[in-house]
Design a protein around this motif. Structure first.
Motif, short mmCIF file in Angstrom:
data_model
loop_
_atom_site.label_atom_id
_atom_site.label_comp_id
_atom_site.label_asym_id
_atom_site.label_seq_id
_atom_site.Cartn_x
_atom_site.Cartn_y
_atom_site.Cartn_z
N THR A 1 -2.64 13.88 -30.02
CA THR A 1 -1.28 14.22 -29.58
C THR A 1 -0.90 13.59 -28.24
OG1 THR A 1 -2.13 16.28 -28.61
CG2 THR A 1 -1.24 16.39 -30.86
N LYS A 2 -1.89 13.40 -27.35
CA LYS A 2 -1.60 12.89 -26.01
C LYS A 2 -2.17 11.51 -25.74
CE LYS A 2 0.36 16.82 -24.96
NZ LYS A 2 1.84 16.91 -24.83
N ALA B 1 0.42 10.52 -30.34
CA ALA B 1 0.03 9.81 -29.13
C ALA B 1 0.53 8.37 -29.18
CB ALA B 1 -1.49 9.83 -28.98
N ARG C 1 -6.33 16.87 -28.72
CA ARG C 1 -5.60 16.35 -27.56
C ARG C 1 -5.48 14.82 -27.64
NH1 ARG C 1 -3.64 17.52 -22.66
NH2 ARG C 1 -3.75 15.87 -21.08
#
Length: 586
Positions: free
Chosen positions: A291-292, A447, A288
């Motif tokens: 990607t974020k 990200a 996460r």
């Protein structure tokens, strides 16, 4: 004089202060003048098992004093055990306790109980709190390996104790608890030996394990009400109480071979390993993040009623680094057992850790990162920057202190494991592998990031041109450009936020090294009659090495050195940062 000898010779507070590297007046003020409210900050943290743990964290002056005492006592422990190894009559401190000791950890503690039929865990109640001022003072006076002057024993107890006992949060509580807990360990290791068990302790966590068909009743027995509930045996209770401690009857657990067995948070059924849930959750957090740009971590928060509830809160890079580093440490330990190779290759389990390090060190860097061929290059650049600071406000600030605050971050080769995982341990040869790896890892990040540039700095020689060749091939493939990149370029944009700088060429030269930026008088400085030879990695009878040049000449004589030769190089670094920031603003 040894640490233990210094303590034996100490007679008063001035002697104790000297041994701990403190001024006597300052030590007297901390112990007898400063109020307790200014010595400690008290707060509660939730326990995993419920309830709270009271922490008393010492403030800076006392914390430094306690850290010095902790280091001194650890040195005394090492000395006692080293002397005992060569003297059969000497009494050592055993390696039964694995907590807070040099070279020992939860891993070494868990390893002792691997692949056992039974694993029995016991917790002690209020472990630190049960070690009061009198026990600490008495130990230092009466233990045959210390036998300190009563005044000195009193002072050490006053340094270590808060509200008449060892506080949780003090740097010296762990080592002192191990010294006093050694009495308990001695009794319990004998009990374990008599009954065919293995015994270890990690802080307040006691573990017994065995492969015997029946678990010894003197250590634990099954409850009459429930065969799956085990309670401490009478002999175990007697020895623990006799040693000045008490067992937490609510926190005893018997683990069987047919189920998952854990010791200090690690699985020990077949090999020492991480719990599957912990590993899975950590990998999900990392994914996460990549990607974020953020992830959630379970955190205990106090509600309006004063109860602690588990909530998901944003985690930090350092918290995730700790989790991944913990997993990596256990994996590498198991790899070392299975492999006979001196250098282990990166395994699939380490890939996620390496990717995280790329993200943290380079993708999410909070300031520009400079990666040089070796640590001596950083010494040259940092001292040049201090001398030329007024011309480079983007690289150094002189506002906070005379030495300056660097606005660029250097990659530290001293963090050997991080450098090993990333594939850059020092030396230009690693860069040829690092550059393609950098590109492949960055393709996995979506990200927000890359706010700051990462700059590779290499000598403009044959090895540096080999790196330039790798970069040229990469740039050509990406842009299908036919223009050749040569070694006269001020800098080359390699990939995303990665840049390459070669040392400036001097007039009439085809190659250059960073040492060429010094003037002749600096390069000709003699040390103990020896001359500088940059090609020598080690000193010879007539020459000294780069390391000596960096420390003895550049650092110690910086105020006398003319660093004007570094202007073109520093200009290039500043230009890269300016260019990258301009691109980010577009």
């Amino acid at each position: 004089m040894s640490a233990l000898k210094k303590l034996h010779n100490a007679k008063n507070i001035a002697d104790v202060a000297s041994v701990l590297g403190f001024q006597a007046k300052k030590l007297t003020y901390i112990l007898y003048v400063q109020p307790d409210s200014l010595k400690y900050k008290e707060f509660d943290i939730p326990k995993k098992s419920g309830g709270v743990r009271r922490i008393a964290a010492p403030q800076d002056g006392l914390k430094l004093l306690q850290r010095r005492l902790a280091d001194l006592l650890q040195d005394c422990l090492d000395e006692i055990n080293e002397n005992a190894a060569g003297d059969s009559q000497a009494k050592p401190f055993g390696q039964i306790s694995h907590g807070f000791k040099r070279g020992l950890s939860i891993r070494t503690n868990a390893k002792k109980h691997r692949n056992r039929r039974y694993v029995f865990n016991v917790d002690l109640t209020d472990f630190f709190g049960s070690i009061n001022f009198g026990r600490v003072r008495g130990f230092f006076m009466k233990d045959e390996r210390f036998r300190l002057n009563p005044k000195v024993a009193t002072i050490l107890a006053q340094i270590a104790c808060f509200k008449q006992s060892l506080p949780q949060g003090s740097p010296c509580s762990p080592v002192i608890s191990n010294l006093i807990g050694n009495i308990l360990d001695t009794h319990l290791v004998r009990l374990a030996a008599r009954t065919g068990c293995i015994y270890t302790r990690y802080a307040d966590d006691l573990t017994f394990s065995t492969n015997k068909r029946c678990f010894p009743r003197s250590i634990a027995i099954q409850s009459d009400d429930d065969n799956h509930i085990w309670i401490p045996g009478s002999e175990l209770l007697r020895l623990v109480n006799h040693s000045g401690f008490a067992i937490n009857q609510k926190k005893t657990r018997m683990q069987y071979r047919c189920s998952r067995q854990e010791v200090t948070g690690l699985v020990v059924n077949k090999k020492v390993n991480i719990r599957r849930e912990y590993r899975h959750n950590t990998r999900a957090m990392a994914h996460r993040l990549f990607t974020k740009g953020s992830f959630l971590l379970p955190t205990s928060e106090k509600d309006e009623n004063g109860d602690y509830l588990l909530e998901m809160k944003p985690g930090s890079l350092n918290q995730l680094h700790g989790r991944l580093g913990f997993i990596d440490g256990i994996d590498r330990y198991n790899m070392e057992i299975l492999s006979t190779a001196k250098e282990l290759q990166i395994k699939s389990k380490e890939t996620i850790y390496r990717r995280f390090l790329f993200y943290k060190e380079f993708y999410a860097a909070s300031k520009p990162v400079l990666i040089c061929e070796g640590w001596t290059d950083y010494v040259y650049i940092e001292n040049a920057l201090r001398k030329l600071a007024s011309n480079y406000p983007s690289l150094i600030s002189l506002d906070s202190n005379e030495m300056g605050t660097f606005l660029i971050k250097r990659f530290k080769y001293s963090r050997s494991h991080t450098a090993e995982i990333l594939g850059i341990k020092g030396g230009v040869g690693d860069f040829k592998k690092f550059i393609p790896l950098y590109k492949s890892e960055f393709e996995r990040f979506s990200a927000p990031g890359m706010k700051e540039p990462v700059i590779l700095l290499v000598d403009n020689d044959k090895a540096g041109n080999d790196v330039l060749g790798v970069v040229s091939n990469m740039v050509k493939k990406g842009s299908r450009a036919k223009t050749k990149i040569d070694n006269k370029e001020p800098y080359i944009h390699v990939h995303r936020n990665l840049y390459l700088i070669l040392t400036p060429l001097q007039e009439g030269q085809a190659e250059s090294q960073i040492e060429d930026l010094f003037d002749a008088s600096t390069l000709e400085v003699k040390i103990d009659g020896k001359s500088f030879n940059r090609s020598d990695e080690k000193a010879t009878e007539t020459t000294y090495s780069k390391a000596v040049f960096a420390r003895k000449v550049v650092e110690e004589m910086a105020s006398l050195i003319n660093f004007e030769g570094f202007v073109h190089l520093l200009d290039r670094i500043a230009k890269v940062i300016e260019s990258h920031h301009a691109q980010r603003r577009q």
